[in-house]
Design a protein around this motif. Structure first.
Motif, PDB file in Angstrom:
ATOM      1  N   HIS A  19      -8.805   9.887   1.405  1.00  0.00           N
ATOM      2  CA  HIS A  19      -7.726   9.308   0.429  1.00  0.00           C
ATOM      3  C   HIS A  19      -7.989   7.776  -0.031  1.00  0.00           C
ATOM      4  O   HIS A  19      -7.672   7.402  -1.132  1.00  0.00           O
ATOM      5  CB  HIS A  19      -6.600   9.285   1.269  1.00  0.00           C
ATOM      6  N   SER A  29      -4.314  26.365   5.048  1.00  0.00           N
ATOM      7  CA  SER A  29      -4.660  25.680   3.815  1.00  0.00           C
ATOM      8  C   SER A  29      -3.828  26.018   3.023  1.00  0.00           C
ATOM      9  O   SER A  29      -2.760  26.546   2.964  1.00  0.00           O
ATOM     10  CB  SER A  29      -6.165  26.440   3.319  1.00  0.00           C
ATOM     11  N   ARG A  30      -3.850  25.013   1.835  1.00  0.00           N
ATOM     12  CA  ARG A  30      -2.764  25.093   0.665  1.00  0.00           C
ATOM     13  C   ARG A  30      -2.585  26.535   0.066  1.00  0.00           C
ATOM     14  O   ARG A  30      -1.692  27.013  -0.137  1.00  0.00           O
ATOM     15  CB  ARG A  30      -3.201  23.991  -0.302  1.00  0.00           C
ATOM     16  N   GLN A  31      -3.818  27.059  -0.122  1.00  0.00           N
ATOM     17  CA  GLN A  31      -3.830  28.461  -0.771  1.00  0.00           C
ATOM     18  C   GLN A  31      -3.150  29.422  -0.048  1.00  0.00           C
ATOM     19  O   GLN A  31      -2.567  30.417  -0.690  1.00  0.00           O
ATOM     20  CB  GLN A  31      -5.221  28.671  -1.221  1.00  0.00           C
ATOM     21  N   SER A  63      -9.775  13.489   5.931  1.00  0.00           N
ATOM     22  CA  SER A  63      -8.742  13.165   5.266  1.00  0.00           C
ATOM     23  C   SER A  63      -8.459  11.810   4.860  1.00  0.00           C
ATOM     24  O   SER A  63      -8.416  11.429   3.720  1.00  0.00           O
ATOM     25  CB  SER A  63      -7.558  13.858   5.516  1.00  0.00           C
ATOM     26  N   ARG A  69      -1.711  20.834   2.346  1.00  0.00           N
ATOM     27  CA  ARG A  69      -2.183  21.609   3.816  1.00  0.00           C
ATOM     28  C   ARG A  69      -1.153  21.138   4.772  1.00  0.00           C
ATOM     29  O   ARG A  69      -0.537  20.201   4.610  1.00  0.00           O
ATOM     30  CB  ARG A  69      -3.425  21.133   4.113  1.00  0.00           C
ATOM     31  N   LYS A 100      -9.896  29.752   5.537  1.00  0.00           N
ATOM     32  CA  LYS A 100     -11.109  30.354   5.168  1.00  0.00           C
ATOM     33  C   LYS A 100     -11.649  30.775   6.835  1.00  0.00           C
ATOM     34  O   LYS A 100     -12.098  31.930   6.527  1.00  0.00           O
ATOM     35  CB  LYS A 100     -11.965  29.772   4.570  1.00  0.00           C
ATOM     36  N   VAL A 112      -4.995  24.268  11.117  1.00  0.00           N
ATOM     37  CA  VAL A 112      -4.534  23.905   9.767  1.00  0.00           C
ATOM     38  C   VAL A 112      -4.376  25.082   9.128  1.00  0.00           C
ATOM     39  O   VAL A 112      -5.093  26.088   9.068  1.00  0.00           O
ATOM     40  CB  VAL A 112      -5.669  22.889   9.227  1.00  0.00           C
ATOM     41  N   ASN A 119      -7.628  28.308  -8.234  1.00  0.00           N
ATOM     42  CA  ASN A 119      -6.990  27.167  -7.216  1.00  0.00           C
ATOM     43  C   ASN A 119      -7.330  25.968  -8.085  1.00  0.00           C
ATOM     44  O   ASN A 119      -6.545  24.840  -7.991  1.00  0.00           O
ATOM     45  CB  ASN A 119      -7.508  27.278  -5.891  1.00  0.00           C
ATOM     46  N   SER A 158      -4.565  23.116  -8.987  1.00  0.00           N
ATOM     47  CA  SER A 158      -4.562  21.916  -8.423  1.00  0.00           C
ATOM     48  C   SER A 158      -4.706  20.881  -9.545  1.00  0.00           C
ATOM     49  O   SER A 158      -3.997  19.720  -9.635  1.00  0.00           O
ATOM     50  CB  SER A 158      -5.666  21.633  -7.405  1.00  0.00           C
ATOM     51  N   LEU A 213       0.346  17.989   5.990  1.00  0.00           N
ATOM     52  CA  LEU A 213      -0.677  16.991   5.883  1.00  0.00           C
ATOM     53  C   LEU A 213      -0.956  16.552   4.855  1.00  0.00           C
ATOM     54  O   LEU A 213      -0.199  16.768   3.665  1.00  0.00           O
ATOM     55  CB  LEU A 213      -2.059  17.753   6.472  1.00  0.00           C
ATOM     56  N   PHE A 214      -2.238  15.976   4.629  1.00  0.00           N
ATOM     57  CA  PHE A 214      -2.395  15.581   3.086  1.00  0.00           C
ATOM     58  C   PHE A 214      -2.548  16.653   2.165  1.00  0.00           C
ATOM     59  O   PHE A 214      -3.224  17.660   2.274  1.00  0.00           O
ATOM     60  CB  PHE A 214      -3.930  14.586   3.231  1.00  0.00           C
ATOM     61  N   ASN A 215      -2.199  16.342   0.862  1.00  0.00           N
ATOM     62  CA  ASN A 215      -2.435  17.377  -0.218  1.00  0.00           C
ATOM     63  C   ASN A 215      -2.442  18.767  -0.023  1.00  0.00           C
ATOM     64  O   ASN A 215      -3.093  19.526  -0.216  1.00  0.00           O
ATOM     65  CB  ASN A 215      -4.206  17.197  -0.543  1.00  0.00           C
ATOM     66  N   PHE A 246     -10.162  16.949  -3.752  1.00  0.00           N
ATOM     67  CA  PHE A 246      -9.313  17.868  -2.906  1.00  0.00           C
ATOM     68  C   PHE A 246      -9.127  19.174  -3.059  1.00  0.00           C
ATOM     69  O   PHE A 246      -8.257  19.748  -3.761  1.00  0.00           O
ATOM     70  CB  PHE A 246      -7.525  17.079  -2.842  1.00  0.00           C
ATOM     71  N   PRO A 247     -10.107  19.608  -2.508  1.00  0.00           N
ATOM     72  CA  PRO A 247     -10.112  21.178  -2.904  1.00  0.00           C
ATOM     73  C   PRO A 247      -9.277  21.862  -2.125  1.00  0.00           C
ATOM     74  O   PRO A 247      -8.731  21.310  -1.069  1.00  0.00           O
ATOM     75  CB  PRO A 247     -11.724  21.492  -2.465  1.00  0.00           C
ATOM     76  N   GLU A 248      -9.017  23.185  -2.462  1.00  0.00           N
ATOM     77  CA  GLU A 248      -7.654  24.048  -1.831  1.00  0.00           C
ATOM     78  C   GLU A 248      -8.216  24.344  -0.116  1.00  0.00           C
ATOM     79  O   GLU A 248      -7.488  24.460   0.472  1.00  0.00           O
ATOM     80  CB  GLU A 248      -7.681  25.280  -2.533  1.00  0.00           C
ATOM     81  N   ASN A 249      -9.671  24.463  -0.053  1.00  0.00           N
ATOM     82  CA  ASN A 249     -10.024  24.802   1.264  1.00  0.00           C
ATOM     83  C   ASN A 249     -11.305  23.986   1.605  1.00  0.00           C
ATOM     84  O   ASN A 249     -11.851  23.263   0.831  1.00  0.00           O
ATOM     85  CB  ASN A 249     -10.438  26.366   1.245  1.00  0.00           C
ATOM     86  N   ASN A 250     -11.778  24.274   2.834  1.00  0.00           N
ATOM     87  CA  ASN A 250     -12.782  23.658   3.248  1.00  0.00           C
ATOM     88  C   ASN A 250     -12.778  22.184   3.408  1.00  0.00           C
ATOM     89  O   ASN A 250     -13.746  21.508   2.904  1.00  0.00           O
ATOM     90  CB  ASN A 250     -14.015  24.159   2.660  1.00  0.00           C
ATOM     91  N   MET A 251     -11.757  21.521   3.530  1.00  0.00           N
ATOM     92  CA  MET A 251     -11.489  20.060   3.665  1.00  0.00           C
ATOM     93  C   MET A 251     -11.351  19.750   5.158  1.00  0.00           C
ATOM     94  O   MET A 251      -9.994  19.730   5.616  1.00  0.00           O
ATOM     95  CB  MET A 251     -10.404  19.757   2.880  1.00  0.00           C
ATOM     96  N   PRO A 252     -12.296  19.297   5.709  1.00  0.00           N
ATOM     97  CA  PRO A 252     -12.201  18.898   7.228  1.00  0.00           C
ATOM     98  C   PRO A 252     -11.001  17.970   7.482  1.00  0.00           C
ATOM     99  O   PRO A 252     -11.073  17.038   6.759  1.00  0.00           O
ATOM    100  CB  PRO A 252     -13.585  18.111   7.709  1.00  0.00           C
ATOM    101  N   LYS A 253     -10.354  18.254   8.371  1.00  0.00           N
ATOM    102  CA  LYS A 253      -9.153  17.335   8.789  1.00  0.00           C
ATOM    103  C   LYS A 253      -9.493  16.103   8.817  1.00  0.00           C
ATOM    104  O   LYS A 253      -8.659  14.998   8.415  1.00  0.00           O
ATOM    105  CB  LYS A 253      -8.449  17.908   9.908  1.00  0.00           C
TER     106      LYS A 253
END
Lengths: 139, 146
Positions: free
Chosen positions: A72, B133-135, A68, B119, B100, B131, A2, A6, B115-117, A58-65
């Motif tokens: 940015h 996730s993108r993946q 954001s 998601r 996850k 949410v 991923n 990205s 959303l951003f990026n 900006f990882p694919e997962n585990n990005m707290p809303k």
């Protein structure tokens, strides 16, 4: 995997935006009739560096809303710093106020280009999914 | 406990009916042994009480601190399965891994917004937002046949 996807996507967008701005700058502001081929490699290198940092930030997962907007802002500042540093090393601008302002404006244009390109792409995906969800509900 | 075995009428499917006021751990073990999980139903716990969950009423599953919860319209149940087990169990239904920590019911999504990026935010039919996730967006697209 991923991260790689990205990284490649970000690099492609940023390099395209950077090339577009370079073309405009060279054509309208440099007063040159021709450019050295090295500028193409410089653009690619810049795209790779910025793409790598963007994929890290900006990882694919585990990005707290909630993070954001802050993320940015940090991303924009980092991209600006990287482009200004690389641009200075590549000799894209001089340390004068008009030249620095022009360079900062270019960064903003590329950032906006990448941001709106990706936003439109994601909006298109959302529209397709929403249409399908509506059709399912109608059934 | 009384056990009755009746031969089905010709052409009728074999069926097991459990008549119980509440589901005891023994009854639950029996349901599990009979393949109760594969019938698309899960057992939800609220305190000491157990209830067989109708998956079509579940909005999403969420893993919180190594515990997994099923969120219905207004009720929340704890389930004993891990999130990946629920994902496997309900993969042929309307459920898909959205992040996850969540497995989401597609039929409970009202609409989604970017959303951003990469998601997406899913607005559920009960007004909750979650949410994607993108993946996992590609999984949702695949499930919807896009």
């Amino acid at each position: 995997m991923n991260f790689l996807k990205s990284f490649i996507r970000n690099t492609a967008y940023i390099t395209t935006g950077s090339l577009l701005v370079s073309a405009v700058m060279v054509t309208f502001f440099s007063g040159l009739d021709s450019i050295k081929s090295v500028i193409l490699w410089q653009n690619l290198l810049l795209g790779l560096i910025c793409g790598f940092v963007s994929a890290l930030l900006f990882p694919e997962n585990n990005m707290p809303k909630l993070e954001s907007p802050l993320r940015h802002a940090v991303h924009f500042l980092l991209m600006t710093a990287i482009v200004m540093l690389c641009g200075y090393l590549f000799g894209w601008y001089y340390l004068s106020l008009p030249s620095v302002l022009l360079m900062l404006g270019s960064v903003a244009v590329v950032y906006a280009f990448v941001y709106f390109s990706t936003a439109m792409q994601y909006r298109d995906i959302a529209n397709k999914i929403n249409k399908e969800l509506e059709e399912r509900d109608d059934d | 406990m009384k056990i009755t075995i009746q031969a089905p009428r010709e052409g009728e499917e074999e069926e097991i009916i459990i008549r119980a006021g509440s589901i005891s751990p023994h009854t639950f073990a029996l349901i599990e042994a009979l393949g109760g999980k594969s019938s698309g139903r899960l057992v939800g716990y609220v305190g000491e009480c157990m209830e067989i969950l109708q998956t079509e009423l579940i909005f999403y599953f969420e893993a919180v601190d190594n515990r997994v919860f099923a969120y219905c319209d207004s009720e929340v149940y704890e389930v004993k399965q891990k999130l990946y087990e629920i994902e496997e169990l309900l993969c042929n239904d309307n459920f898909f891994r959205a992040s996850k920590s969540t497995v989401l019911n597609i039929s409970k999504i009202k609409r989604i917004a970017p959303l951003f990026n990469g998601r997406f935010e899913a607005l559920l039919k009960n007004g909750e937002k979650t949410v994607i996730s993108r993946q996992y967006v590609s999984v949702l697209k695949q499930k919807l046949g896009i």
